[in-house]
Design a protein around this motif. Structure first.
Motif, PDB file in Angstrom:
ATOM      1  N   ALA A  60       0.820  -1.214   0.000  1.00 36.34           N
ATOM      2  CA  ALA A  60       0.000   0.000   0.000  1.00 36.34           C
ATOM      3  C   ALA A  60       0.852   1.262   0.000  1.00 36.34           C
ATOM      4  O   ALA A  60       0.434   2.297  -0.514  1.00 36.34           O
ATOM      5  N   THR A  61       2.062   1.185   0.554  1.00 44.37           N
ATOM      6  CA  THR A  61       2.921   2.377   0.551  1.00 44.37           C
ATOM      7  C   THR A  61       3.203   2.798  -0.886  1.00 44.37           C
ATOM      8  O   THR A  61       3.031   3.966  -1.262  1.00 44.37           O
ATOM      9  N   HIS A  89      -2.335   7.609   6.883  1.00 48.10           N
ATOM     10  CA  HIS A  89      -1.098   6.863   7.073  1.00 48.10           C
ATOM     11  C   HIS A  89       0.058   7.730   6.562  1.00 48.10           C
ATOM     12  O   HIS A  89      -0.100   8.514   5.630  1.00 48.10           O
ATOM     13  N   ASN A 141      -6.045   2.986  10.423  1.00 49.77           N
ATOM     14  CA  ASN A 141      -5.331   1.809  10.926  1.00 49.77           C
ATOM     15  C   ASN A 141      -5.180   1.801  12.442  1.00 49.77           C
ATOM     16  O   ASN A 141      -4.940   0.752  13.027  1.00 49.77           O
ATOM     17  N   ASP A 166      -6.987   5.243   0.656  1.00 50.60           N
ATOM     18  CA  ASP A 166      -6.083   4.209   1.155  1.00 50.60           C
ATOM     19  C   ASP A 166      -7.003   3.190   1.852  1.00 50.60           C
ATOM     20  O   ASP A 166      -7.524   3.435   2.934  1.00 50.60           O
ATOM     21  N   GLN A 169      -6.798  -1.101   5.111  1.00 50.41           N
ATOM     22  CA  GLN A 169      -7.383  -1.732   6.292  1.00 50.41           C
ATOM     23  C   GLN A 169      -8.782  -2.302   6.050  1.00 50.41           C
ATOM     24  O   GLN A 169      -9.209  -3.196   6.772  1.00 50.41           O
ATOM     25  N   SER A 189      -3.230  -3.607   0.432  1.00 45.61           N
ATOM     26  CA  SER A 189      -2.033  -4.276   0.946  1.00 45.61           C
ATOM     27  C   SER A 189      -2.402  -5.714   1.281  1.00 45.61           C
ATOM     28  O   SER A 189      -3.336  -5.954   2.051  1.00 45.61           O
ATOM     29  N   HIS A 191      -0.890  -8.065   3.034  1.00 46.41           N
ATOM     30  CA  HIS A 191      -0.684  -8.625   4.376  1.00 46.41           C
ATOM     31  C   HIS A 191      -1.738  -8.171   5.380  1.00 46.41           C
ATOM     32  O   HIS A 191      -1.842  -8.708   6.472  1.00 46.41           O
ATOM     33  N   LYS A 192      -2.555  -7.191   4.982  1.00 45.50           N
ATOM     34  CA  LYS A 192      -3.662  -6.780   5.856  1.00 45.50           C
ATOM     35  C   LYS A 192      -4.861  -7.706   5.687  1.00 45.50           C
ATOM     36  O   LYS A 192      -5.864  -7.558   6.378  1.00 45.50           O
TER      37      LYS A 192
HETATM   38  C1  LIG Z   1      -3.750   2.386   6.275  1.00 48.97           C
HETATM   39  C2  LIG Z   1      -2.432   1.863   5.819  1.00 48.97           C
HETATM   40  N1  LIG Z   1      -1.890   2.354   4.711  1.00 48.97           N
HETATM   41  C3  LIG Z   1      -0.718   1.916   4.249  1.00 48.97           C
HETATM   42  C4  LIG Z   1      -0.002   0.945   4.908  1.00 48.97           C
HETATM   43  C5  LIG Z   1       1.311   0.468   4.349  1.00 48.97           C
HETATM   44  O1  LIG Z   1       1.112  -0.772   3.727  1.00 48.97           O
HETATM   45  P1  LIG Z   1       2.322  -1.659   3.202  1.00 48.97           P
HETATM   46  O2  LIG Z   1       2.985  -2.211   4.422  1.00 48.97           O
HETATM   47  O3  LIG Z   1       1.682  -2.718   2.356  1.00 48.97           O
HETATM   48  O4  LIG Z   1       3.225  -0.791   2.408  1.00 48.97           O
HETATM   49  C6  LIG Z   1      -0.517   0.402   6.083  1.00 48.97           C
HETATM   50  C7  LIG Z   1       0.248  -0.596   6.827  1.00 48.97           C
HETATM   51  O5  LIG Z   1       0.343  -0.617   8.009  1.00 48.97           O
HETATM   52  C8  LIG Z   1      -1.763   0.878   6.559  1.00 48.97           C
HETATM   53  O6  LIG Z   1      -2.316   0.404   7.672  1.00 48.97           O
END
Ligand SMILES: Cc1ncc(COP(=O)(O)O)c(C=O)c1O
Length: 368
Positions: A60-61, A89, A141, A166, A169, A189, A191-192
């Motif tokens: 997601a970043t 975030h 988050n 974004d 979550q 993302s 892994h979420k």
């Molecule tokens: C709301 C939100 N945006 C972005 C991210 C970043 O995601 P990634 O670890 O897949 O880059 C997170 C991760 O904690 C998040 O909770």
């Protein structure tokens, strides 16, 4: 997660099927087919119209950077205006700041109420003729609050302003439907949602203009150069498939476990307050302020509980969370705040153990 899910990820890329999806030979074609399946699965999860609207990223970043920088710069290479919120975030906040620092943009960060909600009227009030993008996270988050994106889309769409969310979550809870919410861009993302780490995607509504943020290859229709991470993409697809084909959707079960834990802790430790919106928040989110404690000390004494004090990405900075201070908590209250996550694999026994009064000795000793 099921054995089938694990086998799928191991087979693709790590064991027998290790082809580069850009190669024309049989191994490459097999990998390309596996990516097509995963793309279909992610498309189904978010309610996109077709697979071409999904671009795989490293998480997601990266998706947030591609969305914010890519969409803004495609419309206006210099001097535009963007709007976001104070509780985003850090990946969104940093991408917005980059537009300010390097591309002459102005930025407005809209505030939130005590529940962490952005008021659509506050967004409308700060738009101007130079506004090219509004970025509002779907679910926070830290405190889990869900935003009224459909109402925000009613403001941005008629003005031709791109709306990004974004959704890292919310996607795993089956809460993300891009058509219903009216968003143009949504970051995900894996892994979420119990998928692998280091993989994600950006949903790009057909017709939305985007400038690629990394060059040097034509992958992902030129929007994300670099050899795709096949095993991670396959794992991402498999994890989304498990969500869309769930016989019993877990959010209701997760919410009832969360409420049980919340009720137990509130009854045990008077003075505890719950952060986030009382109803409009992620089913598995529980952010609690336990007055009179230092959350990091408490966590050191609870090695069996996987809680955190703020965003995992902020951990170690020593600064109180920008989200908690934005909803009006003092620095001391922010330091006394714990975030407990309830997921698909959490059981009622886990909840009862976590809620056990003896596990909160500091709070009890504090005379609460
Ligand atoms: C709301 C939100 N945006 C972005 C991210 C970043 O995601 P990634 O670890 O897949 O880059 C997170 C991760 O904690 C998040 O909770």
């Amino acid at each position: 997660m099921s054995g089938r899910y694990e086998r799928t990820c191991v087979t693709h890329g790590f064991a027998s099927e290790y082809g580069n999806p850009s190669s024309p030979h049989i191994c490459g074609r097999t990998a390309a087919r596996a990516i097509r399946t995963a793309r279909r699965q992610v498309t189904d999860l978010v309610g996109a119209k077709n697979e071409l609207e999904i671009v795989f990223t490293s998480g997601a970043t990266e998706a947030n950077h591609l969305a914010v920088l890519g969409a803004a710069l495609a419309v206006r290479p210099h001097g535009g205006h963007i709007v976001t919120t104070v509780i985003e975030h850090k990946a969104v906040l940093a991408a917005c700041q980059r537009l300010v620092d390097h591309h002459g943009y102005t930025l407005t960060r809209v505030g939130v109420d005590a529940h962490g909600r952005v008021h659509p009227a506050d967004i409308a009030a700060v738009l101007n003729p130079n506004t090219v993008l509004v970025s509002v996270m779907h679910a926070n988050n830290e405190i889990g609050t869900l935003q009224r994106l459909a109402a925000i889309a009613e403001i941005t769409a008629p003005r031709g302003i791109v709306l990004h969310t974004d959704a890292a979550q919310s996607a795993g809870c089956g809460l993300l439907d891009v058509a219903e919410l009216g968003v143009d861009l949504a970051s995900l993302s894996a892994h979420k949602l119990h998928g692998p780490k280091g993989i994600g995607a950006l949903y790009i509504r057909g017709g939305t203009r985007i400038t690629a943020q990394q060059a040097g290859g034509g992958q992902e229709r030129g929007l994300r150069a670099g050899t795709p991470n096949v095993p991670a993409i396959v794992g991402f697809g498999a994890a989304t498939h498990l969500i869309t084909t769930d016989a019993v959707p877990p959010p209701a079960r997760i919410r009832s476990l969360r409420d049980r834990l919340q009720d137990r802790i509130l009854a045990t430790i008077p003075g505890t307050t719950v952060n986030g919106h009382p109803h409009r928040r992620l089913p598995g989110n529980l952010s609690l302020t336990l007055p009179g404690i230092e959350a990091t000390d408490l966590l050191d004494r609870l090695p069996g509980i996987a809680a955190s004090t703020g965003s995992a990405c902020n951990t170690g900075s020593g600064e109180p969370s920008h989200v908690l201070t934005a909803i009006g908590l003092t620095r001391d209250q922010a330091r006394a705040t714990l975030r407990l996550g309830i997921g698909r694999t959490t059981t009622a026994t886990d909840i009862d153990q976590a809620a056990h009064a003896e596990r909160f000795p500091e709070a009890r000793r504090g005379g609460l």
